[in-house]
Design an enzyme around this catalytic site. Structure first.
Site, short mmCIF file in Angstrom:
data_model
loop_
_atom_site.label_atom_id
_atom_site.label_comp_id
_atom_site.label_asym_id
_atom_site.label_seq_id
_atom_site.Cartn_x
_atom_site.Cartn_y
_atom_site.Cartn_z
N ASP A 190 -1.02 8.26 5.08
CA ASP A 190 -1.59 7.86 3.89
C ASP A 190 -0.34 6.52 3.84
O ASP A 190 -0.08 6.12 4.81
CB ASP A 190 -0.29 8.48 3.23
CG ASP A 190 0.14 8.05 1.56
OD1 ASP A 190 -1.02 7.41 1.03
OD2 ASP A 190 0.26 8.16 0.67
N GLU A 191 -1.19 5.49 2.70
CA GLU A 191 -0.95 3.66 2.98
C GLU A 191 -1.18 2.78 4.18
O GLU A 191 -0.44 2.59 5.17
CB GLU A 191 0.48 3.52 2.86
CG GLU A 191 0.97 4.26 1.97
CD GLU A 191 0.79 3.31 0.24
OE1 GLU A 191 0.34 2.44 0.05
OE2 GLU A 191 1.50 4.13 -0.79
N LYS A 211 -5.62 8.87 -5.08
CA LYS A 211 -5.37 8.90 -3.81
C LYS A 211 -4.86 9.75 -3.21
O LYS A 211 -5.44 10.67 -2.30
CB LYS A 211 -5.44 7.30 -3.66
CG LYS A 211 -4.09 7.13 -2.64
CD LYS A 211 -3.28 5.97 -2.30
CE LYS A 211 -1.91 5.68 -3.10
NZ LYS A 211 -0.60 6.21 -2.05
N THR A 212 -3.27 10.35 -3.93
CA THR A 212 -2.96 11.50 -3.49
C THR A 212 -3.36 12.21 -4.01
O THR A 212 -4.20 13.16 -3.09
CB THR A 212 -1.81 11.06 -4.46
OG1 THR A 212 -0.64 9.88 -4.00
CG2 THR A 212 -0.58 12.41 -3.55
N ARG A 254 1.04 -0.79 -12.00
CA ARG A 254 2.30 0.48 -12.00
C ARG A 254 2.06 0.85 -13.74
O ARG A 254 3.06 2.32 -13.71
CB ARG A 254 3.79 -0.01 -11.68
CG ARG A 254 4.05 0.05 -9.97
CD ARG A 254 3.95 0.46 -8.86
NE ARG A 254 2.33 -0.06 -8.57
CZ ARG A 254 1.54 1.19 -7.65
NH1 ARG A 254 1.88 2.26 -7.61
NH2 ARG A 254 -0.37 0.68 -7.69
N GLN A 276 -2.91 -3.73 -1.00
CA GLN A 276 -1.64 -3.26 -1.33
C GLN A 276 -0.27 -3.45 -0.59
O GLN A 276 0.34 -2.72 -0.40
CB GLN A 276 -1.64 -1.93 -2.09
CG GLN A 276 -1.86 -1.65 -3.44
CD GLN A 276 -2.05 -0.32 -4.17
OE1 GLN A 276 -0.83 -0.05 -4.71
NE2 GLN A 276 -2.99 0.33 -4.13
#
Length: 763
Positions: free
Chosen positions: A224-225, A32-33, A618, A255
């Site tokens: 973002d997020e 996504k980044t 992670r 998330q």
DNA sequence: TGTTCTATCTTTTTT
DNA sequence: AGATAGAACA
């Protein structure tokens, strides 16, 4: 355009899509980044959008820094002449809002020189408010009021617009405290964290001209997020997006882990309702983890009901199974962890690609002790912060008061530090006087002792002391104009007598406090160097430094390449990835973290499950899970049951390791250089580990240990010692037969009682 | 007014 | 178990 080539089909669609609202549902590790940064680069390179027309918001400075770095990397080759990094507005919500407010908040009647109040400042204000209103703080705990106020503000309301849904005496009093709180903050020219967002929203709503300016400037906004945005952040984005609606949000409802901070999962679930013309892109291919890890994670998260239908998949290898370790207790857990870390290293894993996650900060201590004892490098993020230390906070309070004389919280903190004869009684009287004149404390000092006194009042014996304090502060305020922050901090430490009071006190704590002050000054110097290099035109202001402290966490400054294993809470781990991940404390009550005396809310358990999902995803290569059958909480032993989340991972992905008889025995035997701990009580833990008594009878309990040292004669000033918990230290002072002051590496000076902790001399 | 002892609370997670 | 904040004391 090779930067487009590296993307998969879904990613590319999202990057290339033109105007209008976009929702990118990006599963964990789906790049996504990458999509965000490429989209920004693409807008600038292909659509010739000027860099300063783009606003990209994140939650952490670390995420902002990473995004910025990656955009720069793509663009500096393509557009070396016209591209200027400093034009990019890629920052956290909070920094962006501070930047806007510093230039425009005067429209709301606030000073642009406002101070940011952190959590503890906020609590001080609330306590003062309760006192002002004569409300008992035992019925209305400052903490609950604080969280209530924050909740309301995060939902986008202030003391004027908020109406409690149910009336009643409690609500009335809450509202009165809330109103008083707002009043005090305004008088102090201070904003709390929630205000940074909320006041920006108010500014935009109440001064359309300002909003229009930003709407015209930012033709594209990105978030973002997005699943972690709260309602006030949602309102902010809606205002900024304006009619153009060039808003691109990236997120993953699986998330969402910040509900307690006001995050509203509906923001992402209802995006298409808010922006009917929205295009939606789903990124479901994971590039990060092994098949085993992804499938385990998918299985766990499928137990949640509040989610969109989404399936993460990967073409990566199956990889190793997930290891599960049953431990006897938290000591055994730490021990097994170290054992696994060492094994992994021997098999070629890199220490800086490992991370240990836990649910609560308190769990880190034992692991730290063990890592230190075994000589494994580690870095710990979060938990106790440097800036929270007493002497550092005092000095910062001086700086804050110099920067903003209306800051009453800081005033109260340091008016008698070091002691200058202004005690509680004098201060109380003075406070009442200030309320009478409806001004801040320092303003009142100015009115009494300033060049043209307006107010005459009898301050009794304290009068002289107040006067001295006032002139001292005035000298700092005058100096601030002409000298660097790092010199100002020296001046403060010297002229207030803070340094003298510490160096006169020959105790070891005073010594370590002096060192902390030196470290604080060093951090100011580093700030000056960094700012000076980044942006020579910008002045190196005291305010800039204070702002950085308020908004930058220590995670942001951490060095990910340092050869050390990383320790952090799962919340801090979001957005990061590691080859080897170790998750501790997978036990009911701890994780999922529920308070046993409160009813269990399904929604809360779902949030905990998302947290577990974040933790699992992670890991790139290998995941290891731990739980203990016994755990000491607040000094009391408790039985534990393994977490329901473990049962949500299908057996086929797990490799289970039972706790053996030796798990318990190891607690005594394998503590290098350390004497055994206290003997076990015969009570409850006998049940938890049904092993015949004589199996343990051979374990050397106390024999031997007490002969290693007799009384305290062995310890003299300067002798080196080893503490079971704090590691290596040097005896600074012998207080009496039982108590020593010992300085431990990296942890300052602690008072040690020989009766309770086994010290061992070394060398 | 300043110091020392005791009682209470802690542990959710953070910009 | 340990840190801290308030109360009793000098």
């Amino acid at each position: 355009m090779d930067y487009i080539e590296t993307l998969n089909e879904k990613q590319r669609e999202a990057v290339l899509h033109g105007e209008g609202p976009i929702l990118i549902l990006a599963g964990a590790g789906s790049g996504k980044t990458r999509v965000l940064t490429h989209r920004i680069a693409h807008l600038i390179y292909q659509h010739r959008v000027a860099p300063d027309q783009i606003l990209a918001l994140t939650f952490t400075n670390k995420a902002a820094a990473e995004m910025r770095g990656r955009v720069v990397k793509v663009l500096e080759k393509l557009l070396p002449q016209i591209f200027r990094e400093r034009d990019l507005w890629i920052s956290t919500f909070h920094s962006a809002c501070v930047r806007i407010l510093r230039s425009d908040i005067h429209h709301l009647g606030y000073s642009n020189q406002f101070t940011i109040y952190d959590d503890s400042d906020q609590q001080s204000v609330i306590k003062a408010c309760l006192k002002d209103l004569n409300v008992s703080d035992s019925v209305y705990s400052p903490k609950s009021i604080q969280s209530r106020i924050n909740k309301v503000k995060n939902e986008g309301y202030d003391h004027l617009s908020y109406k409690p849904s149910f009336g009643g005496p409690y609500e009335d009093i809450f509202m009165r405290v809330f109103e008083r709180y707002a009043e005090v903050l305004k008088q102090s020219s201070a904003l709390d964290f929630a205000d940074l967002i909320l006041k920006t929203v108010h500014l935009f709503e109440q001064v359309p001209r300002v909003l229009q300016g930003y709407q015209e400037r930012f033709t594209y906004v990105l978030v973002d997020e997005y699943q972690d945005t709260n309602r006030s952040q949602y309102l902010l984005m809606k205002l900024l997006a304006g009619e153009r609606q060039n808003i691109c949000v990236v997120g993953d409802e699986d998330q969402s882990i910040y509900k307690w901070r006001g995050a509203d999962i509906r923001n992402i679930l209802n995006f298409e309702k808010d922006y009917p013309s929205a295009r939606i892109f789903k990124l479901e291919q994971n590039y990060r983890s092994t098949k085993n890890i992804i499938e385990a994670a998918s299985s766990v998260i499928s137990y949640n009901t509040e989610r969109r239908d989404k399936t993460l998949w990967t073409s990566n290898n199956e990889g190793e199974k997930i290891s599960l370790f049953e431990c006897y207790d938290e000591h055994d857990e730490a021990h097994k962890l170290i054992h696994e870390v060492t094994n992994a290293i021997n098999e070629g894993a890199a220490l800086n690609d490992m991370a240990v996650f836990y649910r609560t900060n308190a769990q880190s201590r034992l692991v730290e002790d063990m890592l230190r004892a075994k000589g494994v490098n580690y870095q710990i993020y979060g938990g106790l912060k440097f800036y929270d230390r007493l002497e550092v906070k005092d000095t910062l309070a001086y700086l804050k008061l110099i920067s903003n004389p209306s800051d009453d919280v800081s005033f109260r903190r340091i008016v008698n530090v070091p002691t200058r004869g202004i005690g509680a009684v004098s201060l109380e009287k003075f406070t009442l006087k200030a309320r009478e004149y409806d001004c801040s404390l320092y303003t009142l000092l100015g009115k009494i002792f300033g060049p043209d006194p307006e107010v005459v009042c009898d301050l009794g014996r304290g009068a002289k002391n107040f006067k001295t304090f006032f002139h001292l502060m005035e000298s700092f305020r005058a100096a601030k104009q002409s000298i660097l922050p790092s010199d100002l901090i020296n001046m403060v430490i010297e002229d207030t007598g803070y340094r003298k009071s510490l160096s006169d006190d020959h105790s070891p704590e005073a010594q370590s406090r002096l060192e902390n002050l030196a470290e604080l000054r060093q951090s100011v110097v580093e700030f000056e160097l960094r700012r000076g290099a980044e942006n020579p035109t910008q002045t190196l202001t005291l305010e800039g430094f204070l702002e950085e402290i308020a908004l930058v966490s220590d995670l942001d400054k951490a060095d990910p390449t340092a050869p050390a294993i990383k320790l952090m809470t799962i919340h801090m781990a979001k957005g990061l990835e590691f080859d080897d991940v170790f998750i501790l404390g997978l036990e009911e009550e701890l994780f999922p973290n529920v308070r046993p005396w409160e009813p269990e809310e399904p929604a809360d358990v779902e949030e905990e499950r998302r947290l577990f999902y974040v933790a699992i995803t992670r890991a790139r290569k290998k995941l290891r899970l731990f739980f203990a059958k016994n755990r000491t909480v607040f000094g009391n032993a408790h039985f534990r049951v393994s977490s329901r989340f473990i049962d949500e991972i299908p057996e086929q992905y797990l490799e289970k390791n039972k706790a053996d008889y030796f798990s318990r025995r190891r607690n005594y035997l394998e503590r290098p250089g350390l004497p055994p701990r206290k003997a076990w009580g015969r009570s409850q833990d006998e049940f938890a580990d049904p092993v015949p008594d004589d199996d343990y009878a051979q374990v050397p309990f106390d024999e031997g240990s007490s002969t290693e040292f007799e009384g305290q004669e062995a310890f003299k000033r300067g002798s080196k010692v080893l503490h079971p918990a704090f590691g290596e230290g040097i005896v600074r002072q012998c207080l009496d037969k039982d108590k020593l002051m010992v300085e431990f590496r990296g942890q300052g000076v602690k008072k040690i009682s020989l009766k309770f902790s086994h010290l061992k001399g070394i060398e």
